[in-house]
Design a protein around this motif. Structure first.
Motif, PDB file in Angstrom:
ATOM      1  N   VAL A  68       0.834  -1.205   0.000  1.00 54.76           N
ATOM      2  CA  VAL A  68       0.000   0.000   0.000  1.00 54.76           C
ATOM      3  C   VAL A  68       0.868   1.254   0.000  1.00 54.76           C
ATOM      4  O   VAL A  68       0.589   2.227  -0.729  1.00 54.76           O
ATOM      5  CB  VAL A  68      -0.946  -0.015   1.220  1.00 54.76           C
ATOM      6  CG1 VAL A  68      -1.695   1.308   1.333  1.00 54.76           C
ATOM      7  CG2 VAL A  68      -1.927  -1.180   1.119  1.00 54.76           C
ATOM      8  N   TYR A  69       1.930   1.251   0.801  1.00 52.67           N
ATOM      9  CA  TYR A  69       2.853   2.391   0.851  1.00 52.67           C
ATOM     10  C   TYR A  69       3.452   2.654  -0.528  1.00 52.67           C
ATOM     11  O   TYR A  69       3.456   3.788  -1.013  1.00 52.67           O
ATOM     12  CB  TYR A  69       3.954   2.114   1.876  1.00 52.67           C
ATOM     13  CG  TYR A  69       5.026   3.178   1.965  1.00 52.67           C
ATOM     14  CD1 TYR A  69       4.914   4.213   2.881  1.00 52.67           C
ATOM     15  CD2 TYR A  69       6.150   3.140   1.143  1.00 52.67           C
ATOM     16  CE1 TYR A  69       5.903   5.199   2.973  1.00 52.67           C
ATOM     17  CE2 TYR A  69       7.130   4.112   1.225  1.00 52.67           C
ATOM     18  CZ  TYR A  69       7.010   5.140   2.133  1.00 52.67           C
ATOM     19  OH  TYR A  69       7.981   6.101   2.213  1.00 52.67           O
ATOM     20  N   LYS A  70       3.961   1.602  -1.173  1.00 53.70           N
ATOM     21  CA  LYS A  70       4.621   1.756  -2.467  1.00 53.70           C
ATOM     22  C   LYS A  70       3.631   2.216  -3.536  1.00 53.70           C
ATOM     23  O   LYS A  70       3.961   3.104  -4.342  1.00 53.70           O
ATOM     24  CB  LYS A  70       5.284   0.444  -2.889  1.00 53.70           C
ATOM     25  CG  LYS A  70       6.096   0.548  -4.181  1.00 53.70           C
ATOM     26  CD  LYS A  70       6.777  -0.753  -4.514  1.00 53.70           C
ATOM     27  CE  LYS A  70       7.688  -0.594  -5.739  1.00 53.70           C
ATOM     28  NZ  LYS A  70       6.989  -0.069  -6.922  1.00 53.70           N
ATOM     29  N   GLU A  71       2.440   1.623  -3.565  1.00 56.26           N
ATOM     30  CA  GLU A  71       1.431   2.034  -4.544  1.00 56.26           C
ATOM     31  C   GLU A  71       1.106   3.523  -4.406  1.00 56.26           C
ATOM     32  O   GLU A  71       0.986   4.242  -5.405  1.00 56.26           O
ATOM     33  CB  GLU A  71       0.142   1.232  -4.347  1.00 56.26           C
ATOM     34  CG  GLU A  71       0.171  -0.167  -4.917  1.00 56.26           C
ATOM     35  CD  GLU A  71      -1.155  -0.883  -4.730  1.00 56.26           C
ATOM     36  OE1 GLU A  71      -1.273  -2.008  -5.235  1.00 56.26           O
ATOM     37  OE2 GLU A  71      -2.062  -0.314  -4.082  1.00 56.26           O
ATOM     38  N   THR A  72       0.969   3.975  -3.166  1.00 57.09           N
ATOM     39  CA  THR A  72       0.598   5.373  -2.928  1.00 57.09           C
ATOM     40  C   THR A  72       1.746   6.310  -3.266  1.00 57.09           C
ATOM     41  O   THR A  72       1.553   7.351  -3.921  1.00 57.09           O
ATOM     42  CB  THR A  72       0.147   5.558  -1.466  1.00 57.09           C
ATOM     43  OG1 THR A  72      -0.925   4.646  -1.187  1.00 57.09           O
ATOM     44  CG2 THR A  72      -0.334   6.980  -1.221  1.00 57.09           C
ATOM     45  N   LEU A  73       2.964   5.957  -2.855  1.00 61.97           N
ATOM     46  CA  LEU A  73       4.123   6.793  -3.165  1.00 61.97           C
ATOM     47  C   LEU A  73       4.344   6.865  -4.676  1.00 61.97           C
ATOM     48  O   LEU A  73       4.621   7.950  -5.217  1.00 61.97           O
ATOM     49  CB  LEU A  73       5.368   6.251  -2.469  1.00 61.97           C
ATOM     50  CG  LEU A  73       6.680   6.996  -2.739  1.00 61.97           C
ATOM     51  CD1 LEU A  73       6.566   8.467  -2.370  1.00 61.97           C
ATOM     52  CD2 LEU A  73       7.841   6.339  -1.985  1.00 61.97           C
ATOM     53  N   ASP A  74       4.224   5.734  -5.380  1.00 67.00           N
ATOM     54  CA  ASP A  74       4.395   5.739  -6.832  1.00 67.00           C
ATOM     55  C   ASP A  74       3.363   6.645  -7.504  1.00 67.00           C
ATOM     56  O   ASP A  74       3.684   7.385  -8.444  1.00 67.00           O
ATOM     57  CB  ASP A  74       4.260   4.317  -7.380  1.00 67.00           C
ATOM     58  CG  ASP A  74       5.448   3.429  -7.040  1.00 67.00           C
ATOM     59  OD1 ASP A  74       6.471   3.977  -6.568  1.00 67.00           O
ATOM     60  OD2 ASP A  74       5.338   2.207  -7.218  1.00 67.00           O
ATOM     61  N   SER A  75       2.124   6.603  -7.007  1.00 72.07           N
ATOM     62  CA  SER A  75       1.070   7.436  -7.579  1.00 72.07           C
ATOM     63  C   SER A  75       1.369   8.918  -7.379  1.00 72.07           C
ATOM     64  O   SER A  75       1.237   9.726  -8.307  1.00 72.07           O
ATOM     65  CB  SER A  75      -0.278   7.068  -6.941  1.00 72.07           C
ATOM     66  OG  SER A  75      -1.304   7.905  -7.433  1.00 72.07           O
ATOM     67  N   VAL A  76       1.775   9.286  -6.163  1.00 69.33           N
ATOM     68  CA  VAL A  76       2.090  10.691  -5.880  1.00 69.33           C
ATOM     69  C   VAL A  76       3.289  11.146  -6.713  1.00 69.33           C
ATOM     70  O   VAL A  76       3.320  12.267  -7.229  1.00 69.33           O
ATOM     71  CB  VAL A  76       2.357  10.902  -4.376  1.00 69.33           C
ATOM     72  CG1 VAL A  76       2.796  12.337  -4.111  1.00 69.33           C
ATOM     73  CG2 VAL A  76       1.117  10.584  -3.562  1.00 69.33           C
ATOM     74  N   ASN A  77       4.272  10.249  -6.881  1.00 68.68           N
ATOM     75  CA  ASN A  77       5.462  10.596  -7.665  1.00 68.68           C
ATOM     76  C   ASN A  77       5.116  10.895  -9.115  1.00 68.68           C
ATOM     77  O   ASN A  77       5.765  11.723  -9.756  1.00 68.68           O
ATOM     78  CB  ASN A  77       6.475   9.453  -7.600  1.00 68.68           C
ATOM     79  CG  ASN A  77       7.758   9.866  -6.899  1.00 68.68           C
ATOM     80  OD1 ASN A  77       8.179  11.015  -7.024  1.00 68.68           O
ATOM     81  ND2 ASN A  77       8.365   8.946  -6.192  1.00 68.68           N
ATOM     82  N   LYS A  78       4.094  10.222  -9.649  1.00 62.36           N
ATOM     83  CA  LYS A  78       3.689  10.482 -11.029  1.00 62.36           C
ATOM     84  C   LYS A  78       2.991  11.836 -11.163  1.00 62.36           C
ATOM     85  O   LYS A  78       3.186  12.552 -12.141  1.00 62.36           O
ATOM     86  CB  LYS A  78       2.762   9.367 -11.507  1.00 62.36           C
ATOM     87  CG  LYS A  78       3.469   8.035 -11.731  1.00 62.36           C
ATOM     88  CD  LYS A  78       2.475   6.956 -12.134  1.00 62.36           C
ATOM     89  CE  LYS A  78       3.171   5.603 -12.274  1.00 62.36           C
ATOM     90  NZ  LYS A  78       2.209   4.511 -12.590  1.00 62.36           N
ATOM     91  N   SER A  79       2.147  12.174 -10.182  1.00 62.48           N
ATOM     92  CA  SER A  79       1.379  13.421 -10.266  1.00 62.48           C
ATOM     93  C   SER A  79       2.158  14.628  -9.748  1.00 62.48           C
ATOM     94  O   SER A  79       2.134  15.703 -10.350  1.00 62.48           O
ATOM     95  CB  SER A  79       0.076  13.291  -9.458  1.00 62.48           C
ATOM     96  OG  SER A  79      -0.778  12.330  -9.999  1.00 62.48           O
ATOM     97  N   PHE A  80       2.836  14.457  -8.620  1.00 62.46           N
ATOM     98  CA  PHE A  80       3.457  15.590  -7.923  1.00 62.46           C
ATOM     99  C   PHE A  80       4.885  15.262  -7.475  1.00 62.46           C
ATOM    100  O   PHE A  80       5.196  15.286  -6.284  1.00 62.46           O
ATOM    101  CB  PHE A  80       2.617  15.969  -6.696  1.00 62.46           C
ATOM    102  CG  PHE A  80       1.188  16.300  -7.001  1.00 62.46           C
ATOM    103  CD1 PHE A  80       0.862  17.404  -7.780  1.00 62.46           C
ATOM    104  CD2 PHE A  80       0.153  15.496  -6.524  1.00 62.46           C
ATOM    105  CE1 PHE A  80      -0.462  17.713  -8.064  1.00 62.46           C
ATOM    106  CE2 PHE A  80      -1.167  15.798  -6.803  1.00 62.46           C
ATOM    107  CZ  PHE A  80      -1.482  16.909  -7.572  1.00 62.46           C
ATOM    108  N   PRO A  81       5.769  14.964  -8.423  1.00 59.40           N
ATOM    109  CA  PRO A  81       7.148  14.646  -8.028  1.00 59.40           C
ATOM    110  C   PRO A  81       7.833  15.788  -7.280  1.00 59.40           C
ATOM    111  O   PRO A  81       8.705  15.559  -6.438  1.00 59.40           O
ATOM    112  CB  PRO A  81       7.849  14.353  -9.356  1.00 59.40           C
ATOM    113  CG  PRO A  81       7.009  15.055 -10.396  1.00 59.40           C
ATOM    114  CD  PRO A  81       5.603  14.957  -9.884  1.00 59.40           C
ATOM    115  N   GLN A  82       7.403  17.042  -7.568  1.00 60.24           N
ATOM    116  CA  GLN A  82       8.025  18.185  -6.901  1.00 60.24           C
ATOM    117  C   GLN A  82       7.714  18.207  -5.413  1.00 60.24           C
ATOM    118  O   GLN A  82       8.551  18.648  -4.606  1.00 60.24           O
ATOM    119  CB  GLN A  82       7.588  19.499  -7.568  1.00 60.24           C
ATOM    120  CG  GLN A  82       6.156  19.954  -7.307  1.00 60.24           C
ATOM    121  CD  GLN A  82       5.134  19.384  -8.270  1.00 60.24           C
ATOM    122  OE1 GLN A  82       5.257  18.255  -8.719  1.00 60.24           O
ATOM    123  NE2 GLN A  82       4.108  20.176  -8.594  1.00 60.24           N
TER     124      GLN A  82
END
Length: 393
Positions: A68-82
């Motif tokens: 769950v942690y990885k899925e969520t972090l990967d999703s945020v990294n795609k939308s808001f890497p900054q």
């Protein structure tokens, strides 16, 4: 030679101080300087925050929690890497592990998705009152949080300039002032930006949260870049991904044309894992009207958790109904400073650790005077600690 007795520091004693940092640079630079400047506050908060240490981290250390942690972090990294880089800067500057700070931003997502559990059955949440009377345009907000937050927050006044467009909304410049919990990104309390957006947040607790979606903390961080109401709505809908959890956003734009309009947006998590957009219901507060909001969904049909957060919201709203309709700033202050309720008071300030939750401060945005007043004590009987001007682009 005289001997001075040292006073022992008590983290549950209300301090008359809110530190502030003025900072400029890239997202990582701003995060790093915030982390470095407030390292002791951030480390202290991370060490004592019970939900993190007793619920989030043990779940993170499980195989399902890692997923769950990885899925969520990967999703945020795609939308808001900054904003991930900004949070990495806070972690590096404060010398706190990044995963601990990201878990704070995931909040109840991990226990909800992994264990189908509300790990924090507490009267969490804030109270907001908006008054939109001619010449008396006010947004008042109590910032209520777990007792560990009482003195562990600060102002971040940031100017972020990027060489290239950043994230899904291609932002190149941000300038804002935000009240921030220690170790958290700006955006999830009380805030304004240089485009004139003023907003505050009420936590809402949906019954079912989602993995691989955008945590509300990152959506409200993105809201600090909004130039107008249309952009604000687009950010809250988060089309293409959708919110993982929910909150209520109370907002207005200082420099809008025509009559003053306030808005209360109830944002809910995407209904199904395959849905790609937040649920959203927006109520507009026109001249001559007012609105009050706590920590329940009032319009959006979202199944909610049961327990103290709902009980507290009901009692605080019942307290507000005792008063006449608010017409000015003084009315808002009287209501937000009320302590008459039997169990769940609007302004919460029981001594010591016996109260799980405290009102850590109260903010009053006066849109006519373009000021933001912050009270560390009950605003009914105290002067604000600071009155900040709202400075626009």
């Amino acid at each position: 030679m005289s001997i001075t007795t040292k006073k022992v520091y008590n983290m549950f004693e209300r301090r008359q101080a809110i530190p502030v940092i003025y900072v400029r640079g890239t997202h990582y630079d701003v995060g790093y300087d915030v982390g470095r400047t407030f390292a002791s506050l951030i480390r202290e908060f991370v060490n004592v925050f019970k939900p993190l240490n007793e619920a989030f981290i043990p779940l993170y250390n499980s195989p399902e929690g890692q997923r769950v942690y990885k899925e969520t972090l990967d999703s945020v990294n795609k939308s808001f890497p900054q904003y991930v880089r900004e949070l990495q800067g806070i972690a590096d500057g404060s010398k706190v592990e990044f995963y601990k700070l990201f878990l704070l931003h995931m909040d109840e997502i991990l226990p909800n998705v992994v264990d189908n559990n509300n790990s924090m059955d507490a009267p969490i949440g804030c109270s907001t009152i908006i008054v939109n009377e001619p010449g008396k345009e006010v947004l008042g907000h109590t910032e209520d949080a777990l007792s560990e937050n009482l003195n562990n927050y600060y102002f971040v006044s940031a100017h972020i300039i990027s060489d290239s467009p950043q994230g899904k909304y291609k932002v190149t410049e941000e300038r804002f002032t935000s009240l921030c919990y220690a170790g958290h990104l700006p955006g999830y309390t009380m805030n304004y930006n240089h485009h004139g957006l003023v907003f505050s947040i009420n936590t809402l607790s949906a019954q079912s949260l989602n993995s691989g979606k955008t945590p509300r903390h990152f959506i409200t961080r993105a809201l600090l870049s909004a130039e107008n109401f249309v952009q604000a709505q687009r950010i809250l809908r988060d089309t293409g991904v959708g919110a993982a959890d929910g909150c209520s956003i109370n907002m207005t734009f200082l420099n809008q044309e025509g009559d003053r309009m306030f808005h209360n947006a109830e944002m809910g998590p995407a209904i199904k894992p395959n849905d790609k957009e937040s649920q959203l219901n927006i109520l507009t507060v026109s001249p001559g009207e007012h609105i009050m909001h706590c920590n329940r969904y009032l319009r959006l049909k979202v199944p909610e958790v049961t327990g103290l957060i709902i009980d507290s919201s009901i009692e605080r709203m019942d307290t507000f109904k005792i008063f006449k309709s608010p017409k000015c700033k003084e009315d808002v202050i009287d209501m937000l400073g009320d302590t008459s309720a039997k169990e769940h008071q609007v302004f919460r300030d029981k001594a010591g650790e016996e109260e799980f939750l405290k009102t850590i401060c109260v903010g009053i945005f006066d849109l006519n005077k373009k000021t933001w007043s912050i009270y560390k004590d009950n605003p009914k009987t105290n002067e604000p600690l600071i009155v900040l001007p709202l400075l626009l682009k």
